[in-house]
Design a protein around this motif. Structure first.
Motif, PDB file in Angstrom:
ATOM      1  N   ILE A  86       0.835  -1.215   0.000  1.00 47.14           N
ATOM      2  CA  ILE A  86       0.000   0.000   0.000  1.00 47.14           C
ATOM      3  C   ILE A  86       0.866   1.260   0.000  1.00 47.14           C
ATOM      4  O   ILE A  86       0.472   2.293  -0.532  1.00 47.14           O
ATOM      5  CB  ILE A  86      -1.005  -0.011   1.180  1.00 47.14           C
ATOM      6  N   ASN A  87       2.084   1.167   0.537  1.00 43.67           N
ATOM      7  CA  ASN A  87       2.962   2.340   0.585  1.00 43.67           C
ATOM      8  C   ASN A  87       3.587   2.675  -0.759  1.00 43.67           C
ATOM      9  O   ASN A  87       4.178   3.736  -0.916  1.00 43.67           O
ATOM     10  CB  ASN A  87       4.046   2.137   1.644  1.00 43.67           C
ATOM     11  N   GLY A 133      -5.306   4.383   5.196  1.00 45.91           N
ATOM     12  CA  GLY A 133      -5.328   2.927   5.211  1.00 45.91           C
ATOM     13  C   GLY A 133      -6.548   2.395   4.495  1.00 45.91           C
ATOM     14  O   GLY A 133      -7.348   3.150   3.955  1.00 45.91           O
ATOM     15  N   ARG A 161      -1.171   2.774   6.157  1.00 47.69           N
ATOM     16  CA  ARG A 161      -0.020   3.277   5.406  1.00 47.69           C
ATOM     17  C   ARG A 161       1.090   3.705   6.365  1.00 47.69           C
ATOM     18  O   ARG A 161       0.827   3.999   7.538  1.00 47.69           O
ATOM     19  CB  ARG A 161      -0.436   4.473   4.541  1.00 47.69           C
ATOM     20  N   ASP A 162       2.280   3.774   5.827  1.00 46.46           N
ATOM     21  CA  ASP A 162       3.428   4.213   6.611  1.00 46.46           C
ATOM     22  C   ASP A 162       3.225   5.679   7.025  1.00 46.46           C
ATOM     23  O   ASP A 162       2.890   6.523   6.195  1.00 46.46           O
ATOM     24  CB  ASP A 162       4.675   4.070   5.725  1.00 46.46           C
ATOM     25  N   ILE A 216       2.547   9.269   4.860  1.00 49.29           N
ATOM     26  CA  ILE A 216       1.336  10.086   5.059  1.00 49.29           C
ATOM     27  C   ILE A 216       1.712  11.540   5.341  1.00 49.29           C
ATOM     28  O   ILE A 216       1.088  12.469   4.818  1.00 49.29           O
ATOM     29  CB  ILE A 216       0.467   9.519   6.207  1.00 49.29           C
TER      30      ILE A 216
END
Ligand code: SF4
Length: 154
Positions: free
Chosen positions: A2-3, A47, A75-76, A80
């Protein structure tokens, strides 16, 4: 995984200007007890996924399980923070976060707020934090939000 996604590369969208005009409008909504009238809103993606199936939510477990996500993923926080500064540089003056999955992770939000402390002085936007299905955030979390996103409230 996702990142590695870029959620804010608007240049790849056909009719980008129309898209941004229609998705970022605030309708000049009023915030109780505040002179701050946000002009440009955008969604802050933190997220995806949830283990619940609230019928009114497009982010519920039923829909996300079809793409292999069966519980919340976040997410990281460093990524963000970069995105928040990017959105601010695009003229966004209020962020909209709507991610209260089950199980809710206040730990994740605390990490995000800690990460934001390093850029606190650069932030000139507000935060609209939507809570739909879970309990209200703790007093500590609400306090962190008001310390980090200090738009004028009087
Ligand atoms: S708990 Fe929140 S994220 Fe999960 S399905 Fe319900 S509204 Fe959606």
């Amino acid at each position: 995984m996702i990142n590695s996604f870029d959620f804010y590369n608007f240049d790849i969208i056909e009719n980008k200007e129309l898209y941004l005009r229609s998705t970022s409008t605030t309708g000049q909504y009023i915030i109780t007890n505040s002179k701050y009238i946000p002009q440009k809103l955008y969604f802050l993606f933190v997220g995806s996924g949830c283990s619940s199936v609230c019928s009114y939510c497009a982010g519920n477990a039923y829909y996300f399980s079809s793409v292999g996500i069966r519980k919340p993923i976040f997410r990281d926080t460093k990524v963000i923070v970069k995105d928040i500064l990017r959105l601010q540089s695009m003229g966004v003056d209020i962020l909209y976060v709507e991610f209260d999955p089950k199980p809710f992770s206040e730990k994740f939000y605390n990490e995000l707020f800690n990460e934001l402390k390093s850029v606190r002085r650069k932030l000139e936007l507000g935060l609209h934090f939507g809570v739909w299905a879970g309990r209200l955030p703790s007093e500590k979390m609400i306090e962190s939000i008001s310390n980090i996103f200090p738009r004028e409230m009087a």
